[in-house]
Motif scaffolding. Structure first.
Motif, PDB file in Angstrom:
ATOM      1  N   CYS A 168      -0.045   5.441  -0.471  1.00 46.74           N
ATOM      2  CA  CYS A 168       0.118   6.454   0.574  1.00 46.74           C
ATOM      3  C   CYS A 168       1.105   7.512   0.137  1.00 46.74           C
TER       4      CYS A 168
ATOM      5  N   SER B  73       0.813  -1.208   0.000  1.00 49.78           N
ATOM      6  CA  SER B  73       0.000   0.000   0.000  1.00 49.78           C
ATOM      7  C   SER B  73       0.848   1.259   0.000  1.00 49.78           C
TER       8      SER B  73
ATOM      9  N   ALA C   1      -0.092   8.819   8.836  1.00 44.39           N
ATOM     10  CA  ALA C   1      -1.549   8.760   8.717  1.00 44.39           C
ATOM     11  C   ALA C   1      -2.202   8.964  10.078  1.00 44.39           C
ATOM     12  N   GLU C   2      -1.564   8.390  11.099  1.00 43.26           N
ATOM     13  CA  GLU C   2      -2.191   8.429  12.416  1.00 43.26           C
ATOM     14  C   GLU C   2      -2.228   9.835  12.997  1.00 43.26           C
TER      15      GLU C   2
ATOM     16  N   CYS D 101       2.844   6.023   5.487  1.00 40.36           N
ATOM     17  CA  CYS D 101       1.755   5.449   6.277  1.00 40.36           C
ATOM     18  C   CYS D 101       1.841   5.899   7.728  1.00 40.36           C
TER      19      CYS D 101
END
Lengths: 229, 200
Positions: A214, A210, A224-225, A221
């Motif tokens: 991203c 992925s 992202a949080e 990734c």
């Protein structure tokens, strides 16, 4: 000499399962018995060699922006091929592998190698890398399956081992045993190499299929949080 | 009555007994990767439920009304993965445009799910198990809830684990896997309880 290195790299130094920690799902699920492990390993190896070679051939044709969907189509095509061949000639194994055979499509190792290796190297090297990585995957699966089957079921590849019968640890063949054995194996590799191998300390974008989605938006990734809050 | 019982059985089985993460080992990557904090884990879990339902709603009719009547069942793998990938991208674009607040909380996890084996696994399993449309949707919901449950429980365990001091070789991934093994053992205890509740 360099060619041999490409092959052995995947086998030991960059073992996809024990060092790079990719493809965890099939590793955990298919290491219950030695036969399952070998079948899964070889099926994945076949797909890996073919997809690596084809993606390497097409690397100048595929536009960069849509490369991930293209890779997925190529990989899914080969997986379907393996599925059909297996259903025709090895129906027992086909039933045993079940849904995990189709799930080779989303195996991180295959998409990861396409992204990290095959789109930068020539056909021969890519196929060789596929072979090495595939065998590395099979080897790791085989090791885990041996531990789990011998200790958990007192048998090896279906043949029972007499003197262990009274000392079986059935939990090792159950799902919790998979996590436990896998954790201990990675720890063992980390201990034996004493930090020389580039053991991953946590799961990150590298090799994650992925990642391309991203990163497209200019963030990894991991970030992202923070944005989620 | 019988229908409701069957649906309840499907949902209980997929949440507790055949938990996708802890029992079938599907979707391990996000399970280990995005479970450091409980809020992250629940966000990811919610996104997975959403995508699973959507993917099933799209793939089940395709398989039943398009592929099977035309003898193209063998194209299942290719078609499903492409449909899921396209769907996720499409939903992300739509959310971004029309529901930016939902995109803020769910959207960031969506790209991570495109090639998640749990999503592809649930759509394929629904077909292999011979479920009808309603049963497929319920089973997807159950699998998604099971994923969310496993994620949240494991995130709780991991927050405690951060304070532990394992041997050097076990630091990082190995100790996480050992912890996952213990959580999985807890779920292993549910084995057989659905059959004793609902019968075979």
């Amino acid at each position: 000499m360099k060619k041999i290195k490409v092959f052995t790299n995947g086998l030991i130094k960059e073992n996809p399962v024990l060092v790079l920690v990719l493809g965890t799902c099939p590793t955990l699920a298919m290491s219950v018995s030695v036969i399952n492990a070998i079948a899964m390993g070889l099926a994945a190896t076949a797909v890996l060699i073919c997809s690596n070679a084809v993606i390497s051939l097409l690397r100048k044709v595929i536009p960069d922006t849509v490369r991930i969907p293209c890779y997925i189509v190529v990989i899914a095509g080969f997986v379907t091929l393996v599925q059909m061949l297996m259903e025709a000639y090895l129906p027992d194994l086909y039933d045993m592998l079940g849904v995990y055979l189709a799930l080779i499509v989303v195996n991180c190792i295959i998409l990861g190698r396409a992204e990290m290796f095959a789109n930068k190297h020539n056909v021969f090297e890519s196929a060789l890398d596929g072979l090495g990585m595939g065998f590395g995957f099979t080897l790791a699966l085989l090791l885990m399956a041996t531990v789990r089957e011998v200790l958990g079921n007192a048998s090896f590849a279906g043949m029972s081992i007499g003197f262990l019968q009274d000392y079986k640890i059935p939990i090792l063949t159950a799902p919790p045993g998979g996590f436990l054995v896998f954790g201990c194996m990675i720890a063992l590799v980390a201990y034996l190499t004493r930090g020389k191998a580039p053991i991953k300390k946590s799961f990150d974008c590298e090799g994650c299929p992925s990642a391309a989605f991203c990163r497209k938006e200019g963030k990894a990734c991991g970030t992202a949080e923070t944005e989620a809050k | 009555m019988e229908t409701y019982k069957l649906l309840l059985k499907i949902i209980m089985t997929s949440v507790l007994v055949n938990n996708y993460v802890l029992n079938k080992f599907l979707g391990i990557c996000p399970f280990l990767g995005v479970s450091k904090k409980i809020d992250q884990a629940s966000g990811m879990g919610a996104a997975v439920i959403f995508v699973m339902l959507l993917a099933t709603a799209a793939t089940w009719p395709i398989q039943t009304y398009l592929l099977e009547p035309n003898g193209m069942g063998y194209l299942q793998t290719i078609v499903f993965i492409l449909v899921i990938a396209a769907l996720v991208q499409f939903v992300e674009i739509v959310l971004k445009k029309f529901l930016p607040s939902l995109h803020g909380s769910l959207g960031v996890y969506l790209p991570l799910i495109t090639t998640n084996c749990a999503v592809l696994g649930v759509t394929i399993n629904n077909i292999t198990d011979g479920y009808n449309f309603l049963q497929s949707m319920v089973s997807s919901l159950g699998c998604g809830l099971g994923f969310l449950l496993a994620m949240v429980i494991f995130a709780g365990v991991r927050e405690r684990m951060e304070e532990a001091d394992p041997p050097k070789a076990f630091k990082g991934i190995p100790i996480t896997l050992v912890a996952a093994s213990i959580v999985s053992m807890a779920f292993y205890g549910f084995g057989g309880f659905v059959t004793s509740l609902f019968g075979e």
